[in-house]
Design a protein around this motif. Structure first.
Motif, PDB file in Angstrom:
ATOM      1  N   ASN A 149       0.807  -1.237   0.000  1.00 24.73           N
ATOM      2  CA  ASN A 149       0.000   0.000   0.000  1.00 24.73           C
ATOM      3  C   ASN A 149       0.825   1.264   0.000  1.00 24.73           C
ATOM      4  O   ASN A 149       1.945   1.264   0.505  1.00 24.73           O
ATOM      5  CB  ASN A 149      -0.925  -0.021   1.223  1.00 24.73           C
ATOM      6  CG  ASN A 149      -2.177  -0.804   0.958  1.00 24.73           C
ATOM      7  OD1 ASN A 149      -2.760  -0.685  -0.113  1.00 24.73           O
ATOM      8  ND2 ASN A 149      -2.591  -1.607   1.939  1.00 24.73           N
TER       9      ASN A 149
ATOM     10  N   LEU B 117      -9.190  -8.445  -3.146  1.00 28.37           N
ATOM     11  CA  LEU B 117      -9.627  -8.688  -1.775  1.00 28.37           C
ATOM     12  C   LEU B 117     -10.908  -7.896  -1.499  1.00 28.37           C
ATOM     13  O   LEU B 117     -11.845  -8.396  -0.865  1.00 28.37           O
ATOM     14  CB  LEU B 117      -8.516  -8.281  -0.794  1.00 28.37           C
ATOM     15  CG  LEU B 117      -8.848  -8.384   0.696  1.00 28.37           C
ATOM     16  CD1 LEU B 117      -9.206  -9.812   1.099  1.00 28.37           C
ATOM     17  CD2 LEU B 117      -7.663  -7.894   1.539  1.00 28.37           C
TER      18      LEU B 117
ATOM     19  N   ARG C  22     -14.499  -9.359  -0.462  1.00 26.32           N
ATOM     20  CA  ARG C  22     -15.208  -8.881   0.739  1.00 26.32           C
ATOM     21  C   ARG C  22     -16.623  -8.443   0.371  1.00 26.32           C
ATOM     22  O   ARG C  22     -17.595  -8.701   1.102  1.00 26.32           O
ATOM     23  CB  ARG C  22     -14.445  -7.697   1.344  1.00 26.32           C
ATOM     24  CG  ARG C  22     -13.137  -8.082   2.018  1.00 26.32           C
ATOM     25  CD  ARG C  22     -12.281  -6.869   2.300  1.00 26.32           C
ATOM     26  NE  ARG C  22     -11.143  -7.169   3.162  1.00 26.32           N
ATOM     27  CZ  ARG C  22     -10.117  -6.348   3.360  1.00 26.32           C
ATOM     28  NH1 ARG C  22     -10.076  -5.166   2.745  1.00 26.32           N
ATOM     29  NH2 ARG C  22      -9.145  -6.684   4.165  1.00 26.32           N
TER      30      ARG C  22
ATOM     31  N   HIS D 115      -7.808   1.426  -3.731  1.00 27.24           N
ATOM     32  CA  HIS D 115      -7.839   0.491  -2.591  1.00 27.24           C
ATOM     33  C   HIS D 115      -7.664   1.328  -1.317  1.00 27.24           C
ATOM     34  O   HIS D 115      -6.599   1.391  -0.721  1.00 27.24           O
ATOM     35  CB  HIS D 115      -6.721  -0.548  -2.718  1.00 27.24           C
ATOM     36  CG  HIS D 115      -6.648  -1.472  -1.545  1.00 27.24           C
ATOM     37  ND1 HIS D 115      -7.605  -2.414  -1.266  1.00 27.24           N
ATOM     38  CD2 HIS D 115      -5.738  -1.575  -0.550  1.00 27.24           C
ATOM     39  CE1 HIS D 115      -7.293  -3.058  -0.165  1.00 27.24           C
ATOM     40  NE2 HIS D 115      -6.153  -2.564   0.303  1.00 27.24           N
TER      41      HIS D 115
ATOM     42  N   GLY E 197     -11.052  -3.969   6.201  1.00 27.28           N
ATOM     43  CA  GLY E 197      -9.660  -4.185   6.603  1.00 27.28           C
ATOM     44  C   GLY E 197      -9.402  -3.691   8.019  1.00 27.28           C
ATOM     45  O   GLY E 197      -8.738  -4.354   8.820  1.00 27.28           O
TER      46      GLY E 197
ATOM     47  N   SER F 154      -3.060  -6.777   9.922  1.00 26.46           N
ATOM     48  CA  SER F 154      -3.930  -6.669   8.749  1.00 26.46           C
ATOM     49  C   SER F 154      -4.126  -8.025   8.070  1.00 26.46           C
ATOM     50  O   SER F 154      -3.395  -8.981   8.335  1.00 26.46           O
ATOM     51  CB  SER F 154      -3.391  -5.622   7.768  1.00 26.46           C
ATOM     52  OG  SER F 154      -2.103  -5.966   7.353  1.00 26.46           O
ATOM     53  N   SER F 155      -5.124  -8.067   7.219  1.00 26.45           N
ATOM     54  CA  SER F 155      -5.506  -9.321   6.537  1.00 26.45           C
ATOM     55  C   SER F 155      -4.301  -9.900   5.801  1.00 26.45           C
ATOM     56  O   SER F 155      -3.699  -9.214   4.971  1.00 26.45           O
ATOM     57  CB  SER F 155      -6.594  -9.032   5.499  1.00 26.45           C
ATOM     58  OG  SER F 155      -7.666  -8.349   6.085  1.00 26.45           O
TER      59      SER F 155
ATOM     60  N   LEU G  73      -6.192   4.117   4.206  1.00 24.68           N
ATOM     61  CA  LEU G  73      -6.133   2.755   3.710  1.00 24.68           C
ATOM     62  C   LEU G  73      -7.297   1.994   4.329  1.00 24.68           C
ATOM     63  O   LEU G  73      -7.809   2.388   5.377  1.00 24.68           O
ATOM     64  CB  LEU G  73      -4.813   2.095   4.124  1.00 24.68           C
ATOM     65  CG  LEU G  73      -3.539   2.694   3.535  1.00 24.68           C
ATOM     66  CD1 LEU G  73      -2.322   2.052   4.179  1.00 24.68           C
ATOM     67  CD2 LEU G  73      -3.520   2.486   2.032  1.00 24.68           C
ATOM     68  N   PRO G  74      -7.677   0.839   3.714  1.00 28.10           N
ATOM     69  CA  PRO G  74      -8.785   0.084   4.302  1.00 28.10           C
ATOM     70  C   PRO G  74      -8.515  -0.316   5.748  1.00 28.10           C
ATOM     71  O   PRO G  74      -9.439  -0.463   6.547  1.00 28.10           O
ATOM     72  CB  PRO G  74      -8.881  -1.151   3.407  1.00 28.10           C
ATOM     73  CG  PRO G  74      -8.304  -0.726   2.115  1.00 28.10           C
ATOM     74  CD  PRO G  74      -7.211   0.257   2.461  1.00 28.10           C
ATOM     75  N   GLY G  75      -7.237  -0.470   6.104  1.00 27.86           N
ATOM     76  CA  GLY G  75      -6.911  -0.897   7.456  1.00 27.86           C
ATOM     77  C   GLY G  75      -6.874   0.223   8.484  1.00 27.86           C
ATOM     78  O   GLY G  75      -6.716  -0.029   9.671  1.00 27.86           O
ATOM     79  N   GLU G  76      -7.019   1.472   8.025  1.00 26.47           N
ATOM     80  CA  GLU G  76      -6.957   2.591   8.964  1.00 26.47           C
ATOM     81  C   GLU G  76      -8.366   2.993   9.383  1.00 26.47           C
ATOM     82  O   GLU G  76      -9.289   2.925   8.584  1.00 26.47           O
ATOM     83  CB  GLU G  76      -6.266   3.787   8.303  1.00 26.47           C
ATOM     84  CG  GLU G  76      -4.812   3.525   7.992  1.00 26.47           C
ATOM     85  CD  GLU G  76      -4.220   4.571   7.056  1.00 26.47           C
ATOM     86  OE1 GLU G  76      -3.015   4.769   7.098  1.00 26.47           O
ATOM     87  OE2 GLU G  76      -4.981   5.184   6.296  1.00 26.47           O
TER      88      GLU G  76
HETATM   89  O1  LIG Z   1      -4.760  -1.121   5.247  1.00 28.65           O
HETATM   90  C1  LIG Z   1      -4.012  -2.120   5.253  1.00 28.65           C
HETATM   91  O2  LIG Z   1      -2.799  -2.119   5.454  1.00 28.65           O
HETATM   92  C2  LIG Z   1      -4.603  -3.467   4.956  1.00 28.65           C
HETATM   93  C3  LIG Z   1      -5.398  -3.466   3.718  1.00 28.65           C
HETATM   94  O3  LIG Z   1      -5.027  -2.899   2.702  1.00 28.65           O
HETATM   95  C4  LIG Z   1      -6.660  -4.176   3.722  1.00 28.65           C
HETATM   96  O4  LIG Z   1      -6.988  -4.858   4.698  1.00 28.65           O
HETATM   97  O5  LIG Z   1      -7.403  -4.068   2.724  1.00 28.65           O
END
Ligand SMILES: O=C([O-])CC(=O)C(=O)O
Ligand SMILES: NC(=O)C1=CN([C@@H]2O[C@H](COP(=O)(O)OP(=O)(O)OC[C@H]3O[C@@H](n4cnc5c(N)ncnc54)[C@H](OP(=O)(O)O)[C@@H]3O)[C@@H](O)[C@H]2O)C=CC1
Length: 435
Positions: free
Chosen positions: A219, A246, A250, A275, A315, A325-326, A431-434
Motif C-alpha cells: 500500500n 480482496l 469482501r 484500494h 480491513g 492486517s488481513s 487505507l482500508p486498514g486505517e
Molecule cells: O490497510 C491495510 O494495510 C490493509 C489493507 O489494505 C486491507 O486490509 O485491505
C-alpha cells in the motif's frame, strides 16, 4: 550467483552448487545492501514533461554487484527432461515475490509452490526479494519451502537486490512495503513506499521478461502501481495491476450474507477506484443468482450506506480483531487475481483489478491506476468490460475516489517523471486498514 539456463524445451537447467545460504555470513549481505542502497537512492523531484513512456531518470549506481543466491536443496543440478513424470509439464516460469518475509507472502508462497495457482503441470522458480533487515527471515521461508517437498517447485533463489531477483521474472508480485507508523502522514507513506516502487519499476524495466505481469499489493497499491509502471517504460502499462481483488471478495461475502445465499451465487461485482476507504463497491451492476442485486436485496439504504462502508472499512475491522492486517485472505485474493488472468473469465462475468486508465470507456481520468471491471481470455492479458451501467450514486462515488487518486498522483510527481510533487490529499483519505 545462481546461473540458470533453461531453454523452452526443458533443456537441462544447471545451477551452480552452493552451500546453504544460512552458512554464509549475514553481515556480508548487510554490507552489500547498504552500499547498493546508497548508490541507488532516487534523486528528489525531477522536472520532466508528462509522458507515459518516458521514465524518471535512473539514479546513479555505484557499480557494486550483490548476489542473489539459490537456496539449499534448490541449488542441486537437475534435468527436467530426463524425469519421466515431468515430460508433460509446461516450460518453467519465474515468479518473483517481494516482501517475501512478510505475513501475506507466508501464505502465498506455499500456494504458488503447491500448483494450485498456475496448475498441476506448471513448474515454477520462486525468486524471493527481502531486505537487509528481513534476509534471515527470508532464509527461514526458503527452509520451509525446502521441507515442503513440492514437486513443481524447481528453483528458489533469495536476494536483496531487485536488479538480480527480478531477472527474467514473468510474474512479479510486489508485496513488500513499509506500514504506516504512528503519526506518519499519508504523504510520507506515499513518498517512502513510492521510492521502493520506483526502484522496483526500474529493476523490472532493466531485467524482467518484456511481458512480465506485475501485481502490486503493498500500500497505497494503486499509486505504487502507477509509480512502478512509470519507471518501467519498456514494459506495457497494461501489464501492471493494483490488487483490489480482496475488496471484491469482501463485497461478495457481504452481499451473500445479506441475501442469505452462499457466496458462489454472487457475480459481476466491480470495485471501482482506489484500494482505500473511498473505493466504490458496485451493487448496481452486481448479480445474485443471475439477477440484479437490487431485485434480490430490496433495501437501497443498506446498499448505499451499510454495505458500502462495511466493504470500505473491512480491513480496519479485521485489524481490530486480529491485531494485524488481513494476510491469509489477501494471499487468497492474489491467487484469485492471477487465476483470473491465466484462465478464461466465465461467460457474462468479470473481475476487478486496479489497472491503467488510458483508453478506458467509462470517462475516468487518464493516467491513473483505477480499479475497473476486467475480462480475460486466459492468456495473462485482460480487456475492460464495456457494458456496465451507471447511476448518479455510482458516478458521484466514483468521482470521489478518482479525485483521491489524482491527488495521490500529484504527491508523487517526483517519482513518476511528472515534475515536482505537490501534495493536497483529502483529509479523510485512509487505507482500508486505517480507522
Ligand atoms: O490497510 C491495510 O494495510 C490493509 C489493507 O489494505 C486491507 O486490509 O485491505
Ligand atoms: N492491496 C491489498 O488488498 C492489501 C495490501 N496490503 C499491504 O501489503 C503490504 C504487506 O503486508 P504484510 O505482508 O501483511 O506486511 P508485513 O508487515 O508482514 O511485511 C511487510 C514487510 O515487513 C518486512 N518483514 C516482514 N516480516 C519480517 C521479519 N520477520 N523480519 C524482518 N522483516 C520482516 C518485510 O520487508 P523487507 O523484506 O523489505 O524488509 C516485509 O515486506 C502492506 O503494505 C499492506 O498494507 C495488505 C492487505 C491487503
Amino acid at each position: 550467483m545462481a546461473v540458470t539456463d533453461l531453454s523452452p524445451n526443458y533443456a537441462q537447467s544447471r545451477l551452480l552448487k552452493h552451500g546453504p545460504a544460512s552458512s554464509r555470513s549475514p553481515a556480508s549481505y548487510a554490507n552489500r545492501f547498504v552500499d547498493l542502497r546508497c548508490g541507488r537512492r532516487p534523486r528528489v523531484c525531477c522536472s520532466l514533461a508528462p509522458d507515459q513512456v518516458k521514465a524518471p531518470p535512473a539514479p546513479v549506481t555505484n557499480g557494486t554487484a550483490s548476489k542473489t543466491e539459490c537456496y539449499g536443496v534448490f541449488c542441486v543440478t537437475y534435468d527436467l527432461k530426463a524425469e519421466e513424470e515431468t515430460k508433460s509439464w509446461k516450460r518453467m516460469i519465474n515468479v518473483a515475490v517481494s516482501g517475501a518475509a512478510g505475513m501475506i507472502s507466508n501464505h502465498l508462497l506455499f500456494k504458488l509452490a503447491s500448483g494450485e495457482v498456475f496448475g498441476p503441470d506448471q513448474p515454477i522458480a520462486l525468486k524471493l526479494l527481502g531486505s537487509e533487515k528481513s534476509f534471515q527471515a527470508v532464509e527461514g521461508v526458503a527452509m520451509e519451502l525446502e521441507d515442503s517437498l513440492y514437486p513443481l517447485l524447481r528453483e528458489v533463489s533469495i536476494g536483496i537486490d531487485p536488479y538480480e531477483v527480478f531477472q527474467d521474472a514473468e510474474w512479479a508480485l510486489l508485496i513488500g512495503a513499509k506500514p504506516r507508523g504512528p503519526g506518519m502522514e499519508r504523504a510520507d507513506l506515499l513518498d517512502i513506499n513510492g521510492q521502493i516502487f520506483a526502484e522496483q519499476g526500474r529493476a523490472l524495466n532493466a531485467v524482467a521478461s518484456r511481458n512480465v505481469k506485475v501485481i502490486v499489493v503493498g500500500n497505497p497499491c494503486n499509486t505504487n502501481a502507477l509509480i512502478c509502471l512509470k519507471n518501467a517504460p519498456n514494459i506495457p502499462a497494461k501489464n501492471f495491476h493494483a490488487l483490489t481483488r480482496l475488496d471484491e471478495n469482501r463485497a461478495k461475502c457481504q452481499l451473500a450474507l445479506k441475501a442469505g445465499v452462499f457466496y458462489d451465487k454472487v457475480s459481476n461485482v466491480t470495485i471501482w477506484g482506489n484500494h482505500s476507504t473511498t473505493q466504490v463497491p458496485d451493487f448496481l451492476n452486481a448479480k445474485i443468482d443471475g439477477k440484479p442485486v437490487k431485485e434480490v436485496i430490496n433495501d437501497t439504504k443498506w446498499l448505499e450506506e451499510e454495505f458500502t462502508e462495511r466493504v470500505q472499512k473491512r480491513g480496519g475491522e479485521l485489524i481490530k480483531k486480529w491485531g494485524r492486517s488481513s494476510a491469509a485472505s489477501t494471499a487468497v485474493s492474489i491467487v484469485d487475481a492471477i487465476k483470473s488472468l491465466v484462465n478464461p473469465t466465465p461467460k457474462g462475468d468479470w473481475f476487478s483489478s486496479g489497472v491503467y486508465t488510458n483508453g478506458n470507456p467509462y470517462g475516468i481520468s487518464e493516467d491513473i491506476v483505477f480499479s475497473m471491471p476486467c475480462r480475460s481470455e486466459g492468456n495473462g492479458d485482460y480487456e475492460l468490460v464495456p457494458d456496465v451501467i451507471f447511476d448518479d450514486f455510482l458516478r458521484e462515488r466514483m468521482k470521489k475516489t478518482e479525485a483521491e487518486l489524482l491527488a495521490e498522483r500529484r504527491c508523487v510527481g517526483h517519482l513518476t517523471g511528472e515534475g515536482n510533487a505537490y501534495c493536497d490529499l483529502p483529509e479523510d483519505t485512509m487505507l482500508p486498514g486505517e480507522q
